[in-house]
Design an enzyme around this catalytic site. Structure first.
Site, PDB file in Angstrom:
ATOM      1  N   THR A  46       0.871  -1.178   0.000  1.00 39.26           N
ATOM      2  CA  THR A  46       0.000   0.000   0.000  1.00 39.26           C
ATOM      3  C   THR A  46       0.904   1.223   0.000  1.00 39.26           C
ATOM      4  OG1 THR A  46      -0.165   0.007   2.402  1.00 39.26           O
ATOM      5  CG2 THR A  46      -1.878  -1.202   1.187  1.00 39.26           C
ATOM      6  N   VAL A  48       1.162   4.332   1.570  1.00 39.54           N
ATOM      7  CA  VAL A  48       1.748   4.931   2.773  1.00 39.54           C
ATOM      8  C   VAL A  48       2.653   3.924   3.473  1.00 39.54           C
ATOM      9  CG1 VAL A  48       1.283   6.065   4.985  1.00 39.54           C
ATOM     10  CG2 VAL A  48      -0.192   6.528   3.020  1.00 39.54           C
ATOM     11  N   CYS A  49       2.239   2.665   3.537  1.00 43.68           N
ATOM     12  CA  CYS A  49       3.056   1.635   4.192  1.00 43.68           C
ATOM     13  C   CYS A  49       4.371   1.428   3.452  1.00 43.68           C
ATOM     14  CB  CYS A  49       2.287   0.318   4.292  1.00 43.68           C
ATOM     15  SG  CYS A  49       0.818   0.438   5.329  1.00 43.68           S
ATOM     16  N   THR A  50       4.310   1.424   2.139  1.00 41.34           N
ATOM     17  CA  THR A  50       5.540   1.299   1.358  1.00 41.34           C
ATOM     18  C   THR A  50       6.444   2.485   1.630  1.00 41.34           C
ATOM     19  OG1 THR A  50       4.434  -0.006  -0.351  1.00 41.34           O
ATOM     20  CG2 THR A  50       6.493   1.100  -0.976  1.00 41.34           C
ATOM     21  N   MET A  53       8.053   2.043   5.148  1.00 44.38           N
ATOM     22  CA  MET A  53       9.081   1.009   5.213  1.00 44.38           C
ATOM     23  C   MET A  53      10.322   1.405   4.414  1.00 44.38           C
ATOM     24  SD  MET A  53       8.058  -1.297   7.350  1.00 44.38           S
ATOM     25  CE  MET A  53       7.149  -0.069   8.311  1.00 44.38           C
TER      26      MET A  53
END
Length: 159
Positions: A46, A48-50, A53
């Site tokens: 996703t 924002v998650c990418t 990380m």
């Protein structure tokens, strides 16, 4: 919710290493050599998650120089996390909470109302010192908000 000063909930879960290996790991293993930064995120692949990380990837040296290790945690399977790490060249392990035991223990579960998606991790960061005490806790109810990376790095150095 787990707060600073609390004992970190122990767990055992599958972990995907950057080299592609997958093994079962316990919190006690993670803090054996020093503090652990546990970065919960809603889901692999996703936007924002990418971004989160990848930012942690790019700033990992600051965390490791502070003597801590970084672990991403989501409800994705270890196989999906392995692919996510490979695609994004992540240089730290990712822990699978596909049984949703960690998000329950750390009280960071959320639902995406209107999408029918329930039981994913809130975006949250906990720093756990070698004795198993939470020395830093940050939890967002807004999945679009990323942590203050400078604050996380400082917390890792203080743990």
């Amino acid at each position: 919710m787990v707060n600073e000063g609390d004992d970190a909930p122990d767990f055992t879960a599958p972990m995907a290493h950057p080299d592609g290996d997958i093994e079962e790991v316990a919190l006690s293993d993670l803090i054996d050599d020093g503090p652990a930064v546990l970065a919960f995120f809603p889901g692999a692949f996703t936007s924002v998650c990418t971004g989160e990380m990848v930012t942690f990837r790019d700033r990992l040296d600051n965390i490791t120089e502070a003597g801590a290790d970084l672990y991403g945690i989501s409800i994705d399977t270890p196989f999906a996390l392995d692919e996510f790490a490979d695609v994004n060249q992540l240089n730290f392990p990712l822990i699978s909470d596909s049984n949703k035991e960690l998000i329950d223990a750390y009280d960071v579960e959320m639902d995406f109302e209107g999408l029918g998606l329930t039981g994913v991790a809130k975006r949250a960061v906990f720093v756990v010192d070698e004795s198993g005490t939470v020395t830093y806790a940050w939890v967002s109810d807004d999945p679009g908000v990323e942590p203050d990376y400078d604050e996380v790095e400082a917390a890792a150095a203080d743990a």
